[in-house]
Design an enzyme around this catalytic site. Structure first.
Site, PDB file in Angstrom:
ATOM      1  N   CYS A  82       0.838  -1.206   0.000  1.00 31.53           N
ATOM      2  CA  CYS A  82       0.000   0.000   0.000  1.00 31.53           C
ATOM      3  C   CYS A  82       0.873   1.256   0.000  1.00 31.53           C
ATOM      4  CB  CYS A  82      -0.905  -0.001   1.231  1.00 31.53           C
ATOM      5  SG  CYS A  82      -1.819   1.527   1.432  1.00 31.53           S
ATOM      6  N   CYS A  88      -1.269   5.968   6.941  1.00 30.49           N
ATOM      7  CA  CYS A  88      -2.651   5.605   7.287  1.00 30.49           C
ATOM      8  C   CYS A  88      -2.656   4.698   8.514  1.00 30.49           C
ATOM      9  CB  CYS A  88      -3.281   4.897   6.089  1.00 30.49           C
ATOM     10  SG  CYS A  88      -4.817   4.055   6.459  1.00 30.49           S
ATOM     11  N   GLN A 296     -20.868  -8.562   9.873  1.00 30.42           N
ATOM     12  CA  GLN A 296     -19.425  -8.827   9.802  1.00 30.42           C
ATOM     13  C   GLN A 296     -18.829  -8.226   8.533  1.00 30.42           C
ATOM     14  OE1 GLN A 296     -17.474 -10.148  12.037  1.00 30.42           O
ATOM     15  NE2 GLN A 296     -18.690 -11.447  13.370  1.00 30.42           N
ATOM     16  N   TYR A 325     -26.260 -12.012  23.104  1.00 27.49           N
ATOM     17  CA  TYR A 325     -25.712 -10.878  22.328  1.00 27.49           C
ATOM     18  C   TYR A 325     -25.932 -11.163  20.840  1.00 27.49           C
ATOM     19  CZ  TYR A 325     -22.688  -9.871  26.511  1.00 27.49           C
ATOM     20  OH  TYR A 325     -22.180  -9.613  27.761  1.00 27.49           O
ATOM     21  N   ASP A 346     -31.100  -9.745  22.611  1.00 28.29           N
ATOM     22  CA  ASP A 346     -30.201  -8.604  22.453  1.00 28.29           C
ATOM     23  C   ASP A 346     -30.906  -7.395  23.051  1.00 28.29           C
ATOM     24  OD1 ASP A 346     -27.598  -8.121  20.367  1.00 28.29           O
ATOM     25  OD2 ASP A 346     -28.622  -6.326  21.074  1.00 28.29           O
ATOM     26  N   ASP A 394     -21.214 -13.918  21.559  1.00 27.83           N
ATOM     27  CA  ASP A 394     -20.318 -13.142  20.683  1.00 27.83           C
ATOM     28  C   ASP A 394     -20.317 -11.702  21.197  1.00 27.83           C
ATOM     29  OD1 ASP A 394     -18.836 -12.061  18.656  1.00 27.83           O
ATOM     30  OD2 ASP A 394     -20.300 -12.390  17.073  1.00 27.83           O
ATOM     31  N   CYS A 421     -13.497 -11.208  19.925  1.00 29.33           N
ATOM     32  CA  CYS A 421     -12.745 -10.316  19.027  1.00 29.33           C
ATOM     33  C   CYS A 421     -11.638  -9.601  19.793  1.00 29.33           C
ATOM     34  CB  CYS A 421     -13.679  -9.317  18.348  1.00 29.33           C
ATOM     35  SG  CYS A 421     -14.567  -8.257  19.493  1.00 29.33           S
TER      36      CYS A 421
END
Length: 466
Positions: A82, A88, A296, A325, A346, A394, A421
């Site tokens: 890149c 960036c 996602q 969740y 949720d 999740d 995550c």
């Protein structure tokens, strides 16, 4: 008495240069080394490298520095493809060969377990990271800030590393080509109509951000113009120009965000043209995506991630499953064909409305969705005779709520599948559950190649003593 004076430890100063051997990668993709037993974080440095570093920040417990010279480079160092990689802040690992990125991400999971748990990590099964055949052009959504260059032309891009100056990006190599093309043409259209660009410092101007999302399977594109005010001069002409030059755009939306914030979207969303949603397909399941719906960002890896969830759940058709969740219900619907019953919850009502719609559209009579917390619904359902065999969670980057983990300990599902995550919060939560559950294995998945992020699926099994 002639007492020997104790020598004061050597203190680093900002601007000082010193040699450093990089021992590992940190959770943000930076190199980690030790100078006089104090940890030093060096962005861009790789494990095994010998570098000369200049201190940029010195704190009591850690220091930060930048590479002045690489004395011995890693065999895995590559030239980042890149052109704006150094400026960036979007990617952190383009300078590391992809096969090694996958190994380092597994190591980041292991480091988190060593730091935050009392497990004998060497005895745990931490599988090899599941990667991509082509780790580029994978993102289905871009959010590019709008600004003006020094010459006065409109630019679109991302904020630079540790700054609020926009780095113009014409062709982001981790984005799907359709998002790059769309953003570029919309930027030119805004320039044609001399649209006023929002100035963050002065808090004046109209357009702040161009958000573009593409359905990988359907090819449908959605454009969202985030504006500071409800009025948008030349609105009709801009919409017509987008429709003429980009026939693949099926949804044109305006979102209003006048707040002084780094959050992209405001609360008010208006449909300018076309549909309010675009379609996307994952496996056999199709989804309607509204402008603010969470979905996602890497569809190809999402299929692999959800297949790992299904594998970890080990369903035989007899199990009662809870998807906590649950968002718009993606994971629950992915496993529904192997379960007796799926229930999801949720706290966001709009997500539950979408989940109900999606389940109905696919004729999933065994999937039901409710608004509220798992802490409320799990004990209630258990009292009513619905005791889950499998709970899938999740959570956001902050991990699971402590009251939710307490609820899991009380309800005691046979299997608990944790989709993470953030390796640090995963490790902490696994430690919290360790009295009642053993960790069968952890499967890292690379959802964001070229970045430091790593997802993982952990399979927990209720201990027989319970």
């Amino acid at each position: 008495m002639n007492q020997q004076k104790k020598q004061a430890p050597v203190e680093l100063k900002v601007g000082q240069t010193f040699p450093l051997t990089i021992k590992r990668l940190g959770i943000n993709g930076e190199g980690v080394g030790y100078f006089k037993k104090k940890v030093v974080f060096v962005p861009g440095a790789l494990p095994g490298e010998e570098v000369v570093v200049q201190a940029t920040k010195v704190q009591p417990k850690f220091s930060e520095g930048r590479i002045k010279k690489i004395r011995k480079a890693s065999e895995h160092r590559v030239a980042p493809p890149c052109p704006v990689y150094e400026q960036c802040g979007g990617c952190q690992l383009q300078h590391l060969a992809y096969s090694q990125q996958l190994r380092e991400k597994r190591d980041i999971v292991i480091q988190s377990l060593e730091r935050h748990t009392k497990f004998k990590v060497e005895n745990m099964e931490i599988k090899e990271t599941i990667g991509m055949d082509n780790p580029w052009n994978y993102r289905n959504k871009s959010q590019f800030q709008i600004g003006r260059s020094q010459s006065g032309s409109i630019i679109a891009g991302l904020y630079g590393l540790d700054s609020h100056d926009i780095v113009p990006i014409k062709d982001c190599i981790v984005q799907h080509p359709a998002t790059n093309k769309t953003t570029g043409i919309v930027r030119r259209i805004l320039e044609d109509f001399n649209v006023s660009v929002y100035n963050e410092r002065k808090r004046k101007g109209d357009v702040r951000t161009i958000v573009t999302r593409v359905g990988f399977e359907t090819g449908e594109v959605q454009v969202v113009l985030v504006t500071a005010k409800e009025t948008l001069p030349h609105k009709e002409e801009i919409v017509k120009a987008i429709q003429k030059r980009l026939p693949e755009v099926k949804s044109i939306i305006q979102n209003v965000n006048g707040a002084k914030t780094s959050v992209i979207f405001g609360e008010k969303t208006k449909q300018l043209a076309g549909k309010t949603v675009i379609q996307e397909v994952l496996g056999d399941v199709s989804f309607e995506l509204s402008a603010r719906a969470f979905f996602q960002l890497n569809p190809e890896q999402t299929v692999k991630l959800y297949d790992e969830v299904k594998k970890a759940a080990q369903l035989t058709g007899k199990e009662k499953v809870v998807d906590a969740y649950c968002g718009v219900g993606t994971i629950g619907m992915w496993v529904a064909d192997g379960a007796k019953e799926v229930r999801g919850m949720d706290v966001i009502k709009e997500s539950i409305d979408d989940a109900k719609k999606n389940a109905k559209k696919h004729g999933m009579a065994n999937a039901t969705y409710v608004t509220g917390t798992a802490e409320h619904w799990l004990p209630k359902w258990t009292k009513e005779g619905f005791r889950p065999d499998v709970v899938i969670v999740d959570p956001p980057r902050t991990g699971c709520d402590s009251t939710f983990l307490d609820t899991i300990k009380k309800v005691k599902p046979k299997r608990f599948v944790y989709v993470s995550c953030n390796p640090s919060t995963l490790a902490k939560d696994l430690q919290t559950l360790s009295k009642d559950y053993r960790v069968d294995y952890i499967q890292p998945v690379d959802m964001f190649p070229q970045t430091a992020h790593v997802e993982a699926v952990a399979r927990l099994v209720l201990k027989s003593s319970n």
